[in-house]
Design an enzyme around this catalytic site. Structure first.
Site, PDB file in Angstrom:
ATOM      1  N   ASN A  14       0.814  -1.207   0.000  1.00 26.28           N
ATOM      2  CA  ASN A  14       0.000   0.000   0.000  1.00 26.28           C
ATOM      3  C   ASN A  14       0.846   1.255   0.000  1.00 26.28           C
ATOM      4  O   ASN A  14       2.013   1.222   0.363  1.00 26.28           O
ATOM      5  CB  ASN A  14      -0.875   0.006   1.255  1.00 26.28           C
ATOM      6  N   CYS A  15       0.185   2.366  -0.353  1.00 29.43           N
ATOM      7  CA  CYS A  15       0.821   3.676  -0.287  1.00 29.43           C
ATOM      8  C   CYS A  15       1.440   3.874   1.088  1.00 29.43           C
ATOM      9  O   CYS A  15       0.763   3.590   2.073  1.00 29.43           O
ATOM     10  CB  CYS A  15      -0.221   4.767  -0.537  1.00 29.43           C
ATOM     11  N   PRO A  16       2.644   4.321   1.249  1.00 21.49           N
ATOM     12  CA  PRO A  16       3.552   4.781   0.206  1.00 21.49           C
ATOM     13  C   PRO A  16       4.600   3.753  -0.208  1.00 21.49           C
ATOM     14  O   PRO A  16       5.571   4.091  -0.862  1.00 21.49           O
ATOM     15  CB  PRO A  16       4.258   5.947   0.911  1.00 21.49           C
ATOM     16  N   ASP A  41      -1.839  -1.523  -5.940  1.00 16.84           N
ATOM     17  CA  ASP A  41      -2.478  -0.361  -5.325  1.00 16.84           C
ATOM     18  C   ASP A  41      -2.970   0.585  -6.427  1.00 16.84           C
ATOM     19  O   ASP A  41      -2.168   1.123  -7.184  1.00 16.84           O
ATOM     20  CB  ASP A  41      -1.445   0.339  -4.420  1.00 16.84           C
TER      21      ASP A  41
END
Lengths: 76, 157
Positions: A14-16, A41
């Site tokens: 997932n981000c980041p 993502d």
């Protein structure tokens, strides 16, 4: 099949994290080499555009196949 | 081509598990994008840079928090509810592949994010410098302002 100098599988991250891993990979690469990134993502599509713009690298392609995002970045 | 390096300054003032993420996620991403990044941990935010952070979460005072079951506020205040909410939040984070706060802050430091703990907060809450991560320096608001004044972006969490 196109050949890339480096591969990065950021699936499930997932981000980041995809961005952080990409930066790390690019840091270990030589100029003009290409990095192929696989991510899941959905936010990474816009993020890799923004990332390459701000870090002065080149986004050669950005494609989606069955919820899997593929990016090719050239280190400049 | 040597453009001036962009700078991002962040104030982290919250000491809960849910609010621990925004400053660290923004900082780590900015660092990856080549920003000079500094976080000033003040007030309860100092908890985030303790050797063993004690981070919990509660839905009380936080009506925006998505809940598996909507509970009346009074029930959310029952003994043990804070631990339950914390456990649920941790499960959620894990199931979505989100890093733990310990991992995330280590990553920030690795990426060159500068972390400063507010001197006054340490004094106020009797926190010893040895309770904090080794890479964290302590300073006052003047030090923060020196960097923030030169920053292109300033965020407060």
């Amino acid at each position: 099949m196109a050949q890339y100098d480096h591969e990065l599988d950021a699936s499930g991250l997932n981000c980041p994290l995809p961005i952080l891993r990409a930066r790390k990979s690019l840091g270990e690469m030589k100029q003009n080499q290409t990095l192929h990134i696989i991510a899941t993502d959905p936010g990474s599509v816009k993020d890799f555009e923004a990332f390459t713009k701000q870090t002065n690298n080149q986004l050669l392609s950005s494609t989606e196949i069955d919820g899997q995002f593929n990016f090719v970045i050239k280190k400049t | 081509m040597a453009a001036r390096k962009k700078k991002l300054s962040i104030i982290a003032s919250r000491g809960t598990l849910d609010w621990a993420y925004p400053p660290l996620i923004h900082a780590s991403t900015a660092a990856a994008l080549g920003y000079d990044t500094e976080i000033f941990f003040t007030s309860y935010g100092v908890e985030l840079v303790k050797q063993t952070p004690r981070l919990k979460t509660t839905a009380i005072g936080n009506p925006g928090m998505p809940m598996p079951v909507q509970l009346p506020v009074l029930l959310q205040a029952m003994p043990g509810m804070q631990s339950v909410m914390t456990m649920l939040m941790k499960q959620k984070l894990k199931s979505k592949g989100v890093m733990s706060i310990e991992q995330l802050r280590a990553l920030c430091l690795e990426s060159g994010v500068k972390m400063i703990a507010c001197e006054m907060t340490l004094d106020l809450f009797d926190i010893d410098q040895s309770d904090l991560l080794d890479d964290v320096t302590t300073a006052g608001i003047a030090t923060y302002l020196e960097f923030a004044g030169k920053s292109h972006i300033s965020l407060t969490f």
